[in-house]
Design a protein around this motif. Structure first.
Motif, PDB file in Angstrom:
ATOM      1  N   VAL A  84      -7.295   1.994  -6.441  1.00  0.00           N
ATOM      2  CA  VAL A  84      -7.703   2.123  -5.039  1.00  0.00           C
ATOM      3  C   VAL A  84      -6.583   1.722  -4.074  1.00  0.00           C
ATOM      4  N   PRO A  85      -5.893   0.582  -4.234  1.00  0.00           N
ATOM      5  CA  PRO A  85      -4.839   0.236  -3.263  1.00  0.00           C
ATOM      6  C   PRO A  85      -3.742   1.304  -3.162  1.00  0.00           C
ATOM      7  N   ASP A  86      -3.363   1.889  -4.286  1.00  0.00           N
ATOM      8  CA  ASP A  86      -2.335   2.929  -4.256  1.00  0.00           C
ATOM      9  C   ASP A  86      -2.852   4.205  -3.598  1.00  0.00           C
ATOM     10  N   GLU A  87      -4.128   4.507  -3.811  1.00  0.00           N
ATOM     11  CA  GLU A  87      -4.700   5.741  -3.274  1.00  0.00           C
ATOM     12  C   GLU A  87      -4.874   5.678  -1.752  1.00  0.00           C
ATOM     13  N   VAL A  88      -5.247   4.510  -1.229  1.00  0.00           N
ATOM     14  CA  VAL A  88      -5.526   4.407   0.205  1.00  0.00           C
ATOM     15  C   VAL A  88      -4.288   4.052   1.021  1.00  0.00           C
ATOM     16  N   ARG A  89      -3.196   3.728   0.379  1.00  0.00           N
ATOM     17  CA  ARG A  89      -1.999   3.262   1.078  1.00  0.00           C
ATOM     18  C   ARG A  89      -1.529   4.244   2.149  1.00  0.00           C
ATOM     19  N   ASP A  90      -1.566   5.530   1.867  1.00  0.00           N
ATOM     20  CA  ASP A  90      -1.025   6.517   2.795  1.00  0.00           C
ATOM     21  C   ASP A  90      -2.088   7.169   3.680  1.00  0.00           C
ATOM     22  N   LEU A  91      -3.322   6.680   3.611  1.00  0.00           N
ATOM     23  CA  LEU A  91      -4.367   7.256   4.461  1.00  0.00           C
ATOM     24  C   LEU A  91      -4.117   6.850   5.914  1.00  0.00           C
ATOM     25  N   PRO A  92      -4.370   7.759   6.864  1.00  0.00           N
ATOM     26  CA  PRO A  92      -3.957   7.497   8.248  1.00  0.00           C
ATOM     27  C   PRO A  92      -4.876   6.567   9.038  1.00  0.00           C
ATOM     28  N   ARG A 133      -6.975  -5.207   3.106  1.00  0.00           N
ATOM     29  CA  ARG A 133      -5.686  -5.072   2.385  1.00  0.00           C
ATOM     30  C   ARG A 133      -4.877  -3.906   2.936  1.00  0.00           C
ATOM     31  N   TRP A 134      -5.553  -2.808   3.282  1.00  0.00           N
ATOM     32  CA  TRP A 134      -4.877  -1.640   3.840  1.00  0.00           C
ATOM     33  C   TRP A 134      -4.178  -2.012   5.151  1.00  0.00           C
ATOM     34  N   ARG A 135      -4.876  -2.785   6.019  1.00  0.00           N
ATOM     35  CA  ARG A 135      -4.275  -3.220   7.288  1.00  0.00           C
ATOM     36  C   ARG A 135      -3.061  -4.113   7.039  1.00  0.00           C
ATOM     37  N   GLU A 136      -3.199  -5.057   6.101  1.00  0.00           N
ATOM     38  CA  GLU A 136      -2.070  -5.950   5.804  1.00  0.00           C
ATOM     39  C   GLU A 136      -0.864  -5.172   5.295  1.00  0.00           C
ATOM     40  N   ASP A 137      -1.087  -4.201   4.414  1.00  0.00           N
ATOM     41  CA  ASP A 137       0.022  -3.388   3.895  1.00  0.00           C
ATOM     42  C   ASP A 137       0.692  -2.619   5.019  1.00  0.00           C
ATOM     43  N   ARG A 138      -0.100  -2.055   5.925  1.00  0.00           N
ATOM     44  CA  ARG A 138       0.479  -1.292   7.039  1.00  0.00           C
ATOM     45  C   ARG A 138       1.279  -2.201   7.969  1.00  0.00           C
ATOM     46  N   GLN A 139       0.781  -3.404   8.227  1.00  0.00           N
ATOM     47  CA  GLN A 139       1.516  -4.339   9.082  1.00  0.00           C
ATOM     48  C   GLN A 139       2.818  -4.774   8.417  1.00  0.00           C
ATOM     49  N   ARG A 140       2.751  -5.029   7.112  1.00  0.00           N
ATOM     50  CA  ARG A 140       3.956  -5.446   6.387  1.00  0.00           C
ATOM     51  C   ARG A 140       5.001  -4.337   6.407  1.00  0.00           C
TER      52      ARG A 140
END
Length: 171
Positions: A84-92, A133-140
């Motif tokens: 799931v984390p890899d799949e949602v990483r690039d979702l807008p 987690r998606w928000r944190e990855d995008r901020q990082r």
């Protein structure tokens, strides 16, 4: 009488084999077996121990299919939950992330209602945790891009212009 029936059967088999051998010989003389793909190469897998599922493995390789298709449903679902984390990483958007999690949870709940295969614990995914987690990855990622951009601004790259060597130009 049984011996004669057996002998007649052997005569028929011998006659059939002779006809087949004759067809093979005539095809060889016509050159129909020349330049076949794989001619002169060793047979793949020769010398290896026998594998009962060799044809499944070769089909998956030939068709470039993922081996996850062979897993039972609960293990496929567990693998999807892990990815799931890899799949949602690039979702807008956050809505897209929540929609992805909702689809996955619908699959999990459908399996939980009518389980099949081995008994493996599969729980629905918490959408809020995935979004966090998606928000944190995008901020990082945004911070890393900003840091790399500021480093490029501080030390601009110096371009050295080289003169092309042309054979008719004198030095």
């Amino acid at each position: 009488m049984v011996a004669t029936v057996g002998a007649e059967v052997w005569v028929m088999v011998d006659g059939w084999e002779a006809a087949v051998e004759a067809q093979i010989r005539s095809a060889q003389q016509r050159g129909e077996f020349d330049n076949l793909p794989g001619a002169g190469r060793p047979i793949p897998g020769r010398g290896l121990p026998y594998d009962e599922s060799w044809w499944i493995k070769s089909f998956l390789e030939r068709e470039a299919l993922p081996t996850d298709l062979l897993l039972p449903t609960p293990l496929q679902l567990r693998r999807k939950v892990e990815q799931v984390p890899d799949e949602v990483r690039d979702l807008p958007t956050e809505q897209a992330v929540r929609a992805f999690v909702a689809v996955l949870n619908a699959e999990i709940i459908a399996w939980l209602r009518n389980p099949s295969g081995p008994r493996v614990v599969v729980r629905p995914v918490d959408a809020d945790t995935v979004v966090w987690r998606w928000r944190e990855d995008r901020q990082r990622v945004a911070q890393e891009r900003a840091a790399s951009a500021s480093r490029e601004d501080v030390a601009p790259s110096v371009q050295v212009r080289r003169r092309r060597w042309l054979p008719w130009r004198r030095r």
